[in-house]
Design an enzyme around this catalytic site. Structure first.
Site, PDB file in Angstrom:
ATOM      1  N   LEU A 265       0.841  -1.196   0.000  1.00  0.00           N
ATOM      2  CA  LEU A 265       0.000   0.000   0.000  1.00  0.00           C
ATOM      3  C   LEU A 265       0.874   1.242   0.000  1.00  0.00           C
ATOM      4  O   LEU A 265       2.006   1.192   0.436  1.00  0.00           O
ATOM      5  CB  LEU A 265      -0.884   0.031   1.250  1.00  0.00           C
TER       6      LEU A 265
ATOM      7  N   ILE B 200       2.756   0.811  -2.717  1.00  0.00           N
ATOM      8  CA  ILE B 200       3.977   0.630  -1.941  1.00  0.00           C
ATOM      9  C   ILE B 200       3.596   0.823  -0.482  1.00  0.00           C
ATOM     10  O   ILE B 200       3.125   1.886  -0.097  1.00  0.00           O
ATOM     11  CB  ILE B 200       5.065   1.649  -2.354  1.00  0.00           C
ATOM     12  N   SER B 201       3.783  -0.209   0.295  1.00  0.00           N
ATOM     13  CA  SER B 201       3.472  -0.155   1.728  1.00  0.00           C
ATOM     14  C   SER B 201       4.688  -0.651   2.491  1.00  0.00           C
ATOM     15  O   SER B 201       4.856  -1.852   2.689  1.00  0.00           O
ATOM     16  CB  SER B 201       2.259  -1.027   2.037  1.00  0.00           C
ATOM     17  N   PRO B 202       5.526   0.254   2.928  1.00  0.00           N
ATOM     18  CA  PRO B 202       6.774  -0.174   3.553  1.00  0.00           C
ATOM     19  C   PRO B 202       6.642  -0.726   4.965  1.00  0.00           C
ATOM     20  O   PRO B 202       7.573  -1.327   5.472  1.00  0.00           O
ATOM     21  CB  PRO B 202       7.616   1.099   3.558  1.00  0.00           C
TER      22      PRO B 202
ATOM     23  N   ARG C  13       0.090  -3.139   6.226  1.00  0.00           N
ATOM     24  CA  ARG C  13      -0.408  -4.345   5.571  1.00  0.00           C
ATOM     25  C   ARG C  13      -1.337  -5.124   6.502  1.00  0.00           C
ATOM     26  O   ARG C  13      -2.337  -5.675   6.060  1.00  0.00           O
ATOM     27  CB  ARG C  13       0.771  -5.203   5.089  1.00  0.00           C
TER      28      ARG C  13
END
Length: 139
Positions: free
Chosen positions: A8, A34-36, A41
């Site tokens: 995300l 992009i979910s670092p 998540r």
């Protein structure tokens, strides 16, 4: 059914809600962000598994697809030169360069993009969905 392809971007809960709205209407939602952070998540997983106490609904399926790419490979594929700008300090908080990335540890599908073609990745995802009874392929 809902399928959220993670990561995300920027922990935006609105993106999660939109995917869940599609899922609630029995529409498959395949999203890419992009979910670092693992917590972001997990938020997506929790949102899909939440069922109101007075509801007869079942939790919505949530499938995390981890498209794994080494930073060096991502830099080679970067047509906009964003990694170069991030390394030069022109872009702050750039995931993998000046900001952390917590790799998923329980993704349902793990794709190593440096050695997997797009076509192979599609087969990996659809095979997983078929095996779980979430996708029916008509001959």
């Amino acid at each position: 059914m809902s399928y959220l392809s993670l990561p995300l971007y920027n922990s935006d809960p609105d993106l999660l809600q939109v995917a869940k709205l599609f899922a609630d209407s029995t529409t498959m939602a395949l999203t890419s962000f992009i979910s670092p952070y693992a917590a972001d998540r997990q938020l997506a997983r929790d949102l899909h598994s939440a069922v109101p106490k007075d509801s007869s609904d079942s939790p919505l399926p949530f499938i995390e697809v981890f498209v794994d790419i080494p930073v060096a490979e991502a830099e080679k594929r970067d047509p906009k030169g964003l990694y170069k700008k991030a390394r030069a300090g022109e872009i702050k908080e750039f995931t993998g360069i000046s900001a952390p990335y917590e790799a998923p540890d329980k993704a349902e599908v793990h794709i190593h993009s440096e050695r997997t073609s797009v076509e192979e990745a599609v087969v990996m995802i659809t095979t997983y969905l078929e095996e779980k009874g979430l996708l029916e392929v008509k001959s």
